[in-house]
Write a protein that holds these residues in place. Structure first.
Motif, PDB file in Angstrom:
ATOM      1  N   LEU A  82     -11.194  52.008  -7.841  1.00 13.99           N
ATOM      2  CA  LEU A  82     -10.042  51.171  -8.161  1.00 13.99           C
ATOM      3  C   LEU A  82      -9.148  50.989  -6.942  1.00 13.99           C
ATOM      4  CD1 LEU A  82      -8.295  49.527  -9.976  1.00 13.99           C
ATOM      5  CD2 LEU A  82      -7.403  51.633 -10.998  1.00 13.99           C
ATOM      6  N   ALA A  83      -8.976  52.051  -6.161  1.00 18.70           N
ATOM      7  CA  ALA A  83      -8.160  51.933  -4.948  1.00 18.70           C
ATOM      8  C   ALA A  83      -8.748  50.894  -3.999  1.00 18.70           C
ATOM      9  CB  ALA A  83      -8.057  53.292  -4.257  1.00 18.70           C
ATOM     10  N   GLN A  84     -10.062  50.846  -3.916  1.00 20.68           N
ATOM     11  CA  GLN A  84     -10.704  49.871  -3.041  1.00 20.68           C
ATOM     12  C   GLN A  84     -10.479  48.447  -3.549  1.00 20.68           C
ATOM     13  OE1 GLN A  84     -14.824  50.700  -2.271  1.00 20.68           O
ATOM     14  NE2 GLN A  84     -15.108  48.915  -0.969  1.00 20.68           N
ATOM     15  N   VAL A  85     -10.617  48.270  -4.862  1.00 22.53           N
ATOM     16  CA  VAL A  85     -10.374  46.947  -5.442  1.00 22.53           C
ATOM     17  C   VAL A  85      -8.924  46.524  -5.208  1.00 22.53           C
ATOM     18  CG1 VAL A  85     -10.220  45.663  -7.599  1.00 22.53           C
ATOM     19  CG2 VAL A  85     -12.191  47.138  -7.176  1.00 22.53           C
ATOM     20  N   LEU A  86      -7.997  47.439  -5.449  1.00 21.59           N
ATOM     21  CA  LEU A  86      -6.583  47.121  -5.282  1.00 21.59           C
ATOM     22  C   LEU A  86      -6.237  46.849  -3.818  1.00 21.59           C
ATOM     23  CD1 LEU A  86      -5.045  49.709  -7.756  1.00 21.59           C
ATOM     24  CD2 LEU A  86      -5.045  47.223  -8.016  1.00 21.59           C
ATOM     25  N   THR A  87      -6.935  47.492  -2.897  1.00 21.46           N
ATOM     26  CA  THR A  87      -6.732  47.202  -1.481  1.00 21.46           C
ATOM     27  C   THR A  87      -7.109  45.750  -1.190  1.00 21.46           C
ATOM     28  OG1 THR A  87      -7.130  49.508  -0.840  1.00 21.46           O
ATOM     29  CG2 THR A  87      -7.395  47.844   0.871  1.00 21.46           C
ATOM     30  N   GLY A  88      -8.175  45.280  -1.818  1.00 20.35           N
ATOM     31  CA  GLY A  88      -8.563  43.886  -1.660  1.00 20.35           C
ATOM     32  C   GLY A  88      -7.517  42.918  -2.188  1.00 20.35           C
ATOM     33  N   TYR A  89      -6.754  43.352  -3.189  1.00 15.64           N
ATOM     34  CA  TYR A  89      -5.684  42.531  -3.751  1.00 15.64           C
ATOM     35  C   TYR A  89      -4.382  42.650  -2.942  1.00 15.64           C
ATOM     36  CZ  TYR A  89      -7.788  40.911  -8.132  1.00 15.64           C
ATOM     37  OH  TYR A  89      -8.556  40.252  -9.070  1.00 15.64           O
ATOM     38  N   GLY A  90      -4.317  43.601  -2.020  1.00 21.02           N
ATOM     39  CA  GLY A  90      -3.097  43.825  -1.250  1.00 21.02           C
ATOM     40  C   GLY A  90      -2.161  44.843  -1.854  1.00 21.02           C
ATOM     41  N   ALA A  91      -2.606  45.546  -2.906  1.00 13.56           N
ATOM     42  CA  ALA A  91      -1.761  46.557  -3.534  1.00 13.56           C
ATOM     43  C   ALA A  91      -1.740  47.867  -2.752  1.00 13.56           C
ATOM     44  CB  ALA A  91      -2.227  46.816  -4.967  1.00 13.56           C
ATOM     45  N   TYR A  92      -2.725  48.048  -1.875  1.00 12.86           N
ATOM     46  CA  TYR A  92      -2.713  49.128  -0.893  1.00 12.86           C
ATOM     47  C   TYR A  92      -2.980  48.508   0.466  1.00 12.86           C
ATOM     48  CZ  TYR A  92      -2.688  52.868  -4.360  1.00 12.86           C
ATOM     49  OH  TYR A  92      -2.330  53.717  -5.375  1.00 12.86           O
ATOM     50  N   VAL A  93      -2.298  49.016   1.480  1.00 13.45           N
ATOM     51  CA  VAL A  93      -2.450  48.506   2.841  1.00 13.45           C
ATOM     52  C   VAL A  93      -2.699  49.686   3.773  1.00 13.45           C
ATOM     53  CG1 VAL A  93      -1.377  47.251   4.740  1.00 13.45           C
ATOM     54  CG2 VAL A  93      -0.929  46.549   2.364  1.00 13.45           C
ATOM     55  N   GLU A  94      -3.848  49.655   4.448  1.00 17.11           N
ATOM     56  CA  GLU A  94      -4.140  50.673   5.467  1.00 17.11           C
ATOM     57  C   GLU A  94      -3.547  50.191   6.787  1.00 17.11           C
ATOM     58  OE1 GLU A  94      -7.956  52.867   5.278  1.00 17.11           O
ATOM     59  OE2 GLU A  94      -8.610  51.163   4.056  1.00 17.11           O
ATOM     60  N   GLN A  95      -2.533  50.908   7.264  1.00 19.41           N
ATOM     61  CA  GLN A  95      -1.825  50.485   8.449  1.00 19.41           C
ATOM     62  C   GLN A  95      -2.508  51.001   9.717  1.00 19.41           C
ATOM     63  OE1 GLN A  95       2.123  51.950   7.302  1.00 19.41           O
ATOM     64  NE2 GLN A  95       2.644  49.894   6.587  1.00 19.41           N
ATOM     65  N   PRO A  96      -2.219  50.397  10.875  1.00 17.17           N
ATOM     66  CA  PRO A  96      -2.891  50.774  12.117  1.00 17.17           C
ATOM     67  C   PRO A  96      -2.772  52.258  12.467  1.00 17.17           C
ATOM     68  CG  PRO A  96      -1.740  48.697  12.415  1.00 17.17           C
ATOM     69  CD  PRO A  96      -1.338  49.214  11.062  1.00 17.17           C
ATOM     70  N   ASP A  97      -1.671  52.891  12.080  1.00 17.16           N
ATOM     71  CA  ASP A  97      -1.500  54.307  12.397  1.00 17.16           C
ATOM     72  C   ASP A  97      -2.224  55.224  11.408  1.00 17.16           C
ATOM     73  OD1 ASP A  97       0.047  54.041  10.130  1.00 17.16           O
ATOM     74  OD2 ASP A  97       1.914  54.758  11.041  1.00 17.16           O
ATOM     75  N   GLY A  98      -2.942  54.628  10.462  1.00 17.27           N
ATOM     76  CA  GLY A  98      -3.681  55.414   9.489  1.00 17.27           C
ATOM     77  C   GLY A  98      -2.945  55.648   8.190  1.00 17.27           C
ATOM     78  N   HIS A  99      -1.654  55.320   8.162  1.00 13.24           N
ATOM     79  CA  HIS A  99      -0.885  55.511   6.935  1.00 13.24           C
ATOM     80  C   HIS A  99      -1.341  54.527   5.871  1.00 13.24           C
ATOM     81  CE1 HIS A  99       2.465  56.498   4.324  1.00 13.24           C
ATOM     82  NE2 HIS A  99       2.755  55.208   4.225  1.00 13.24           N
ATOM     83  N   ILE A 100      -1.347  54.981   4.619  1.00  7.60           N
ATOM     84  CA  ILE A 100      -1.715  54.128   3.489  1.00  7.60           C
ATOM     85  C   ILE A 100      -0.437  53.755   2.742  1.00  7.60           C
ATOM     86  CG2 ILE A 100      -2.972  53.996   1.311  1.00  7.60           C
ATOM     87  CD1 ILE A 100      -4.917  56.084   2.515  1.00  7.60           C
TER      88      ILE A 100
END
Length: 211
Positions: A82-100
């Motif tokens: 689900l986290a992967q799907v939500l990342t595709g929707y923009g609900a999670y963002v993996e930032q350049p410094d590694g922070h989620i």
């Protein structure tokens, strides 16, 4: 044991934690146990123990969404899936410094509607006293609170930064599932007086209206 829903009473909604083994959550939070050592890590859908450990700390929102779906008699995806799907929707963002970064409400609401036809709304600038009416007719409220709410009688270090699923209210007490509760009493069907809840509550969240 794995992340089998905990059912304190027949009327209580299924519970899912941020980590797959609820009995280990307290030890993981304190550092007494590494998330990588959770024997049920693969049940999350994570690709590796390292992937599981990195993401689980950010999945309070995923846990709340999974519980909300279960409450609507919808079988929820596995946590990491689900986290992967939500990342595709923009609900999670993996930032350049590694922070989620996440859970971001608007994209999560879009996913609920598109994937499952579940209506939800963003709630802002509310008091804890405003929550009980939101729960009418089976309504659910994913509330932003400080993670220290697992010990509600203690002073609140702040407000927000963590999500819990509020599903009931009676006698001035809110009933909630806390994905990062440190023990059984603070996880499934935790009872928190509104007077205490307000000290941790950021005044915002996601409302899933009832029938």
């Amino acid at each position: 044991m794995g992340n089998t829903p905990i059912m304190p009473a027949p009327e209580i909604l299924p519970f899912f934690g941020q980590w797959e083994t609820p009995d280990l959550i307290g030890a993981i939070i304190t550092g007494a146990c590494r998330a990588e050592d959770d024997p049920a890590w693969a049940q999350s859908g994570a690709e590796s123990k390292a992937d599981y450990a990195r993401w689980a700390d950010h999945l309070c929102g995923v846990a709340c969404l999974r519980m909300a779906l279960a409450a609507r008699c919808i079988t929820p995806p596995r946590a990491r899936d689900l986290a992967q799907v939500l990342t595709g929707y923009g609900a999670y963002v993996e930032q350049p410094d590694g922070h989620i970064r996440g859970l971001i409400y608007a994209p999560a609401i879009t996913w609920l509607a598109e994937a499952h036809g579940v209506r939800a709304e963003i709630i802002l600038d509310r008091m804890a006293e405003d929550i009980p009416p939101l729960l009418a007719d089976g309504g659910l409220f994913i509330a932003s609170v400080h993670p220290a709410i697992r010990r509600p009688a203690e002073p609140a270090p702040g407000k927000g930064g963590h999500l819990v699923l509020v599903f009931g209210a009676e006698g001035g007490v809110l009933r909630l599932h806390n994905p990062s509760g440190h023990d059984a009493a603070s996880q499934a069907d935790a009872r928190v007086p509104i007077a205490d809840f307000t000290r941790f509550f950021a005044g915002r969240g996601i409302w899933l209206p009832g029938a």
